[in-house]
Motif scaffolding. Sequence first.
Motif, PDB file in Angstrom:
ATOM      1  N   TYR A  78       0.763   5.540   0.770  1.00  0.00           N
ATOM      2  CA  TYR A  78      -0.022   6.711   1.521  1.00  0.00           C
ATOM      3  C   TYR A  78       0.582   7.971   1.116  1.00  0.00           C
ATOM      4  O   TYR A  78       1.562   8.020   1.652  1.00  0.00           O
ATOM      5  CB  TYR A  78      -0.366   6.374   2.740  1.00  0.00           C
ATOM      6  CG  TYR A  78      -1.124   7.540   3.477  1.00  0.00           C
ATOM      7  CD1 TYR A  78      -2.644   7.562   3.479  1.00  0.00           C
ATOM      8  CD2 TYR A  78      -0.591   8.587   4.444  1.00  0.00           C
ATOM      9  CE1 TYR A  78      -3.212   8.650   4.038  1.00  0.00           C
ATOM     10  CE2 TYR A  78      -1.230   9.621   4.819  1.00  0.00           C
ATOM     11  CZ  TYR A  78      -2.644   9.635   4.879  1.00  0.00           C
ATOM     12  OH  TYR A  78      -3.286  10.534   5.455  1.00  0.00           O
ATOM     13  N   GLU A 110       0.773  -1.048   0.017  1.00  0.00           N
ATOM     14  CA  GLU A 110      -0.014   0.099   0.026  1.00  0.00           C
ATOM     15  C   GLU A 110       0.821   1.270  -0.214  1.00  0.00           C
ATOM     16  O   GLU A 110       1.922   1.200   0.328  1.00  0.00           O
ATOM     17  CB  GLU A 110      -1.050   0.070   1.206  1.00  0.00           C
ATOM     18  CG  GLU A 110      -1.825  -1.054   1.340  1.00  0.00           C
ATOM     19  CD  GLU A 110      -2.842  -0.891   2.562  1.00  0.00           C
ATOM     20  OE1 GLU A 110      -2.507  -0.256   3.419  1.00  0.00           O
ATOM     21  OE2 GLU A 110      -3.772  -1.818   2.654  1.00  0.00           O
ATOM     22  N   CYS A 156      -6.639   2.819  -6.411  1.00  0.00           N
ATOM     23  CA  CYS A 156      -6.277   4.035  -5.577  1.00  0.00           C
ATOM     24  C   CYS A 156      -7.724   4.681  -5.209  1.00  0.00           C
ATOM     25  O   CYS A 156      -8.835   4.716  -5.921  1.00  0.00           O
ATOM     26  CB  CYS A 156      -5.450   5.045  -6.305  1.00  0.00           C
ATOM     27  SG  CYS A 156      -3.985   4.501  -6.566  1.00  0.00           S
ATOM     28  N   ASN A 204      -4.717   7.126  -1.009  1.00  0.00           N
ATOM     29  CA  ASN A 204      -4.459   5.676  -0.804  1.00  0.00           C
ATOM     30  C   ASN A 204      -4.416   4.856  -2.068  1.00  0.00           C
ATOM     31  O   ASN A 204      -5.403   4.589  -2.427  1.00  0.00           O
ATOM     32  CB  ASN A 204      -5.536   5.186   0.297  1.00  0.00           C
ATOM     33  CG  ASN A 204      -5.168   5.748   1.651  1.00  0.00           C
ATOM     34  OD1 ASN A 204      -4.117   6.007   2.225  1.00  0.00           O
ATOM     35  ND2 ASN A 204      -6.465   6.571   2.148  1.00  0.00           N
ATOM     36  N   CYS A 205      -3.373   4.101  -2.224  1.00  0.00           N
ATOM     37  CA  CYS A 205      -3.297   2.987  -3.527  1.00  0.00           C
ATOM     38  C   CYS A 205      -3.117   1.733  -2.737  1.00  0.00           C
ATOM     39  O   CYS A 205      -1.975   1.763  -1.869  1.00  0.00           O
ATOM     40  CB  CYS A 205      -2.331   3.567  -4.356  1.00  0.00           C
ATOM     41  SG  CYS A 205      -2.758   5.073  -5.255  1.00  0.00           S
ATOM     42  N   SER A 206      -3.820   0.674  -3.222  1.00  0.00           N
ATOM     43  CA  SER A 206      -3.160  -0.687  -2.854  1.00  0.00           C
ATOM     44  C   SER A 206      -2.864  -1.037  -4.209  1.00  0.00           C
ATOM     45  O   SER A 206      -3.283  -1.098  -5.172  1.00  0.00           O
ATOM     46  CB  SER A 206      -4.308  -1.252  -2.173  1.00  0.00           C
ATOM     47  OG  SER A 206      -5.587  -1.349  -3.090  1.00  0.00           O
TER      48      SER A 206
END
Length: 234
Positions: free
Chosen positions: A189, A187, A228, A211-213
């Motif tokens: 941030y 992840e 995201c 926030n991206c995973s």
Amino acid sequence: MSLPNQKLMTDDDQEKPLSPAPEIRHLPTTTVDEASSTTSNKQSQGFRKCTIYCGIITAVVLIIAVVLLVLGLTVLHVKNPQITMNSATIIGFDRVNSTDLLTGKANLTVVADVSVKNNNVAAFKFKRSNSSLLYHQTVIGVADVPGGVAKARRTMRLNLTFEVAVAEITGNQQFGIDLSTGILPVESYTKIKGRVKILNIIKKKATVTMNCSFAVNITSRGIVGQNCKRHVSF
């Protein structure tokens, strides 16, 4: 003997004639009507002028209000700046063997291509900040986000470089499970604080977070499944 006295009393008792009553002069009816008509015309003209002036003032106020409303909804309306992660690349992964990865001695670098899009008619000026890379809620890398200015209705590109602490990954209790599946969930941030100033009239601060995973495929050594979520607060 009584006659002369009687005559005298008669002369004294005679009523004197009344003086004539003063003559009352009446103004001509035409003069009164003209004076009344002149006064009425002046009042009517004054009322008409007052009505016209009030109408003009009301119209000007309405026009100004409409113009300000239109400007507030269009030009002067502060729109949300947007952060987008276009891509992420792992550097050095192709030179890492299984032993280095398991012992945490590998040197890995993640480079993220990030865009800051400004939809406003004025520049979006943001401060220096940082972005974090996480593995199961543990920070494994931090990148500096330089301060800058995203011009009006333009997109600014940034390259964020993360030096990955591989030991933080291999030391995590979830690493063995993820290694068996061949997928490492990661992840990121990112938080940027800035300000939009329009015509020196409207000054609004904005905080943009993203926030991206995504996942790292150990076999192909690539990044897959990026998702995201963005949020803007004023």
